[in-house]
Design an enzyme around this catalytic site. Structure first.
Site, PDB file in Angstrom:
ATOM      1  N   THR A  41       0.851  -1.194   0.000  1.00  0.00           N
ATOM      2  CA  THR A  41       0.000   0.000   0.000  1.00  0.00           C
ATOM      3  C   THR A  41       0.891   1.250   0.000  1.00  0.00           C
ATOM      4  OG1 THR A  41      -0.056   0.187   2.401  1.00  0.00           O
ATOM      5  CG2 THR A  41      -1.724  -1.245   1.386  1.00  0.00           C
ATOM      6  N   THR A 128      -0.783  -3.068  19.489  1.00  0.00           N
ATOM      7  CA  THR A 128      -0.217  -1.745  19.787  1.00  0.00           C
ATOM      8  C   THR A 128      -0.647  -1.274  21.179  1.00  0.00           C
ATOM      9  OG1 THR A 128      -0.422   0.607  19.216  1.00  0.00           O
ATOM     10  CG2 THR A 128      -2.206  -0.788  18.506  1.00  0.00           C
ATOM     11  N   ASP A 129       0.132  -0.375  21.765  1.00  0.00           N
ATOM     12  CA  ASP A 129      -0.281   0.201  23.059  1.00  0.00           C
ATOM     13  C   ASP A 129      -1.483   1.126  22.903  1.00  0.00           C
ATOM     14  OD1 ASP A 129       0.977   2.383  21.849  1.00  0.00           O
ATOM     15  OD2 ASP A 129       2.086   2.985  23.634  1.00  0.00           O
ATOM     16  N   GLU A 130      -1.816   1.492  21.651  1.00  0.00           N
ATOM     17  CA  GLU A 130      -2.998   2.346  21.424  1.00  0.00           C
ATOM     18  C   GLU A 130      -4.283   1.668  21.904  1.00  0.00           C
ATOM     19  OE1 GLU A 130      -3.358   5.423  19.872  1.00  0.00           O
ATOM     20  OE2 GLU A 130      -1.280   5.752  19.301  1.00  0.00           O
ATOM     21  N   TYR A 152      -8.601   3.347  14.543  1.00  0.00           N
ATOM     22  CA  TYR A 152      -7.391   2.517  14.408  1.00  0.00           C
ATOM     23  C   TYR A 152      -7.221   1.634  15.639  1.00  0.00           C
ATOM     24  CZ  TYR A 152      -2.413   1.328  14.938  1.00  0.00           C
ATOM     25  OH  TYR A 152      -1.230   0.654  15.176  1.00  0.00           O
ATOM     26  N   LYS A 156      -7.433  -2.490  16.025  1.00  0.00           N
ATOM     27  CA  LYS A 156      -6.307  -3.293  16.522  1.00  0.00           C
ATOM     28  C   LYS A 156      -6.727  -4.087  17.765  1.00  0.00           C
ATOM     29  CE  LYS A 156      -2.551  -3.318  15.321  1.00  0.00           C
ATOM     30  NZ  LYS A 156      -1.860  -4.167  14.291  1.00  0.00           N
ATOM     31  N   ARG A 216       4.213  10.230  24.504  1.00  0.00           N
ATOM     32  CA  ARG A 216       4.230   8.833  24.088  1.00  0.00           C
ATOM     33  C   ARG A 216       5.533   8.226  24.593  1.00  0.00           C
ATOM     34  NH1 ARG A 216      -0.114  10.257  23.293  1.00  0.00           N
ATOM     35  NH2 ARG A 216      -1.445  10.125  21.454  1.00  0.00           N
TER      36      ARG A 216
HETATM   37  N1  LIG Z   1       4.880   2.173  14.030  1.00  0.00           N
HETATM   38  C1  LIG Z   1       4.523   2.144  15.301  1.00  0.00           C
HETATM   39  O1  LIG Z   1       4.848   3.059  16.083  1.00  0.00           O
HETATM   40  C2  LIG Z   1       3.727   0.987  15.852  1.00  0.00           C
HETATM   41  C3  LIG Z   1       3.552   0.899  17.245  1.00  0.00           C
HETATM   42  C4  LIG Z   1       2.844  -0.182  17.766  1.00  0.00           C
HETATM   43  C5  LIG Z   1       2.328  -1.140  16.919  1.00  0.00           C
HETATM   44  N2  LIG Z   1       2.498  -1.019  15.567  1.00  0.00           N
HETATM   45  C6  LIG Z   1       1.942  -2.091  14.729  1.00  0.00           C
HETATM   46  O2  LIG Z   1       3.033  -2.694  14.061  1.00  0.00           O
HETATM   47  C7  LIG Z   1       2.629  -3.147  12.773  1.00  0.00           C
HETATM   48  C8  LIG Z   1       3.534  -2.560  11.731  1.00  0.00           C
HETATM   49  O3  LIG Z   1       3.470  -1.140  11.820  1.00  0.00           O
HETATM   50  P1  LIG Z   1       4.331  -0.220  10.855  1.00  0.00           P
HETATM   51  O4  LIG Z   1       4.581   1.038  11.579  1.00  0.00           O
HETATM   52  O5  LIG Z   1       5.463  -0.989  10.293  1.00  0.00           O
HETATM   53  O6  LIG Z   1       3.257   0.068   9.723  1.00  0.00           O
HETATM   54  P2  LIG Z   1       3.429   0.532   8.223  1.00  0.00           P
HETATM   55  O7  LIG Z   1       2.198   1.319   7.942  1.00  0.00           O
HETATM   56  O8  LIG Z   1       4.762   1.132   7.963  1.00  0.00           O
HETATM   57  O9  LIG Z   1       3.395  -0.838   7.409  1.00  0.00           O
HETATM   58  C9  LIG Z   1       2.244  -1.610   7.277  1.00  0.00           C
HETATM   59  C10 LIG Z   1       2.484  -2.582   6.139  1.00  0.00           C
HETATM   60  O10 LIG Z   1       1.277  -3.370   6.015  1.00  0.00           O
HETATM   61  C11 LIG Z   1       0.967  -3.430   4.643  1.00  0.00           C
HETATM   62  N3  LIG Z   1      -0.470  -3.591   4.489  1.00  0.00           N
HETATM   63  C12 LIG Z   1      -1.468  -2.698   4.729  1.00  0.00           C
HETATM   64  N4  LIG Z   1      -2.662  -3.229   4.431  1.00  0.00           N
HETATM   65  C13 LIG Z   1      -2.420  -4.500   4.020  1.00  0.00           C
HETATM   66  C14 LIG Z   1      -3.251  -5.560   3.591  1.00  0.00           C
HETATM   67  N5  LIG Z   1      -4.567  -5.432   3.501  1.00  0.00           N
HETATM   68  N6  LIG Z   1      -2.668  -6.729   3.259  1.00  0.00           N
HETATM   69  C15 LIG Z   1      -1.324  -6.892   3.320  1.00  0.00           C
HETATM   70  N7  LIG Z   1      -0.490  -5.909   3.690  1.00  0.00           N
HETATM   71  C16 LIG Z   1      -1.033  -4.732   4.049  1.00  0.00           C
HETATM   72  C17 LIG Z   1       1.445  -2.118   4.047  1.00  0.00           C
HETATM   73  O11 LIG Z   1       1.643  -2.218   2.639  1.00  0.00           O
HETATM   74  C18 LIG Z   1       2.742  -1.898   4.808  1.00  0.00           C
HETATM   75  O12 LIG Z   1       3.827  -2.480   4.147  1.00  0.00           O
HETATM   76  C19 LIG Z   1       1.183  -2.738  12.624  1.00  0.00           C
HETATM   77  O13 LIG Z   1       0.377  -3.849  12.939  1.00  0.00           O
HETATM   78  C20 LIG Z   1       0.998  -1.630  13.637  1.00  0.00           C
HETATM   79  O14 LIG Z   1      -0.340  -1.555  14.081  1.00  0.00           O
HETATM   80  C21 LIG Z   1       3.182   0.012  15.020  1.00  0.00           C
END
Ligand SMILES: NC(=O)c1ccc[n+]([C@@H]2O[C@H](COP(=O)([O-])OP(=O)(O)OC[C@H]3O[C@@H](n4cnc5c(N)ncnc54)[C@H](O)[C@@H]3O)[C@@H](O)[C@H]2O)c1
Length: 328
Positions: A41, A128-130, A152, A156, A216
C-alpha cells in the site's frame, strides 16, 4: 535458535517495522526461507527490502491479507508467522474507518484461520499500546481494560482479542505484542517523527496538535524487532496465549521531540511550529509496563533514544530528495 518449520512468513514485511524484522532474520538466520506477504500500500515499499535483492531465501507475495486464498497458500508449510500487516495511521482512521476494520480485523482473522488450518507452531500478532487508550498515573499493565480512543485503536483491539480467542478456543499457539511508538529509518513520513524531520529538512513548519504536551513512549525500531525475536526464541507455556507490552521507559512529549529534531538539524526552534486544532479524542499519554517480557525472555532495549533519533535523521537526510525521491 529454534525457528521450527521450513518457512517464516512476515505479513506487512514491506512496511516500516516489518522490513526491519526481515533485515534481522535474513542477516542473523541466513539459512531460513522467508516469505513476505504485503499488499504494498502507500506506506510499504519494495525499496525497504532492496538490500536483499537476489537473496534466494526471500520471496515477496504482493497481495492483501484480506484475500483468504492467498493467505492460505502463503501460510501453508510455515513454522513461524509474524503478523504486522495493518492500516496504521490514527488520523486516516478518523477520516475513514472502514479500511482499518477490513484489513486489521478481517485480515487478521484470515491469518489466524490459516495458521490454525496449517498448524503453524509459533505465531506473533503485532498489536499496539494504542488499544489501552489514555494511560493513568502508573504505566499500563498488559491485563488493563482496553479503552481504544480511535478507529485505528479499536480495530487493533478487535484483532488482538481475536488472536487471544483463537488460543483459548482452538489452542492456536499465538502470542500478542503491544509495542509503544516506534521510530527509525524507512517509516512513511505521515507519522510524527519522519513527518517533522522531512518538513524541517524542506524548511517547512511542523503541525503540532493542541498544546503539544501529549506524551508517548518511544522505542527504536530495531529494539522492537529484537523483542519479537526474543519471544519466538522463548516460545513456551509462558509465551503462548500471553500478551506482552514492549516499551522503553522513554517518555517524550511532541514538543520535546520537536526540540530534539531541531537540535539535530541545527534549526532555530522558535518559529518552526504551526499550532493546529487538536485531533478528536487525542490520547494524552501512553506508557506501558514491560517488565513481563524482560522477565520471560530477558529482552531489554539497547538503543539510546538520542542515538536512534540521530540515525533516523541521517537516514532521511541521505535518502530523501534527488535520486531517492519516490521511496514510497
Ligand atoms: N509504528 C509504530 O509506532 C507501531 C507501534 C505499535 C504497533 N504497531 C503495529 O506494528 C505493525 C507494523 O506497523 P508499521 O509502523 O510498520 O506500519 P506501516 O504502515 O509502515 O506498514 C504496514 C504494512 O502493512 C501493509 N499492508 C497494509 N494493508 C495490508 C493488507 N490489507 N494486506 C497486506 N499488507 C497490508 C502495508 O503495505 C505496509 O507495508 C502494525 O500492525 C501496527 O499496528 C506500530
Amino acid at each position: 535458535m529454534s525457528l521450527p518449520g521450513e518457512k517464516i512468513v512476515v505479513t506487512g514485511g514491506l512496511g516500516f517495522i516489518g522490513s526491519h524484522f526481515v533485515d534481522m532474520i535474513l542477516s542473523t538466520r541466513p539459512g531460513r526461507e522467508l516469505v513476505v506477504l504485503d499488499a504494498n500500500t502507500y506506506c510499504g515499499s519494495r525499496r525497504n527490502l532492496e538490500a536483499h535483492a537476489g537473496n534466494s531465501k526471500l520471496s515477496i507475495v504482493e497481495d492483501s491479507v484480506c484475500q483468504s486464498e492467498t493467505v492460505d497458500r502463503v501460510l501453508k508449510g510455515a513454522g513461524v508467522v509474524v503478523h504486522f500487516a495493518a492500516e496504521t495511521h490514527v488520523d486516516r482512521s478518523i477520516s475513514s474507518a472502514r479500511p482499518f476494520f477490513e484489513t486489521n480485523v478481517m485480515g487478521t482473522l484470515n491469518v489466524l484461520e490459516s495458521c490454525r488450518r496449517h498448524e503453524v507452531r509459533k505465531i506473533v500478532v503485532v498489536s499496539t499500546d494504542e488499544v489501552y487508550g489514555n494511560c493513568s498515573e502508573s504505566a499500563t499493565e498488559s491485563d488493563t481494560l482496553l479503552r481504544p480512543a480511535s478507529p485505528y485503536a479499536a480495530s487493533k483491539a478487535a484483532a488482538d482479542l481475536t488472536a487471544r480467542s483463537f488460543f483459548a478456543t482452538y489452542d492456536v499457539p499465538v502470542c500478542i505484542v503491544r509495542p509503544v511508538n516506534n521510530f527509525g529509518p524507512r517509516q512513511y513520513p505521515e507519522k510524527l517523527i519522519p513527518k517533522f524531520i522531512e518538513r524541517m529538512i524542506a524548511g517547512e513548519k511542523v503541525p503540532v496538535y493542541g498544546h503539544g504536551g501529549n506524551t508517548r513512549e518511544w522505542l527504536y525500531v530495531k529494539d522492537t524487532c529484537r523483542a519479537i525475536l526474543s519471544l519466538i526464541e522463548h516460545f513456551s507455556a509462558n509465551v503462548v496465549g500471553e500478551v506482552f507490552n514492549i516499551g522503553s521507559g522513554v517518555e517524550k512529549s511532541v514538543l520535546e521531540i520537536t526540540g530534539s529534531i531541531t537540535g539535530l538539524l541545527d534549526i532555530d526552534g522558535e518559529n518552526v511550529i504551526e499550532w493546529v486544532d487538536d485531533r478528536p479524542a487525542h490520547v494524552e499519554r501512553h506508557r506501558v509496563n514491560w517488565n513481563k517480557i524482560r522477565r520471560v525472555t530477558g529482552w531489554e532495549p539497547i538503543f539510546d533514544f538520542e542515538e536512534g533519533l540521530k540515525r533516523t535523521v541521517s537516514w532521511y537526510m541521505e535518502h530523501r530528495g534527488g535520486e531517492y525521491d519516490n521511496w514510497w
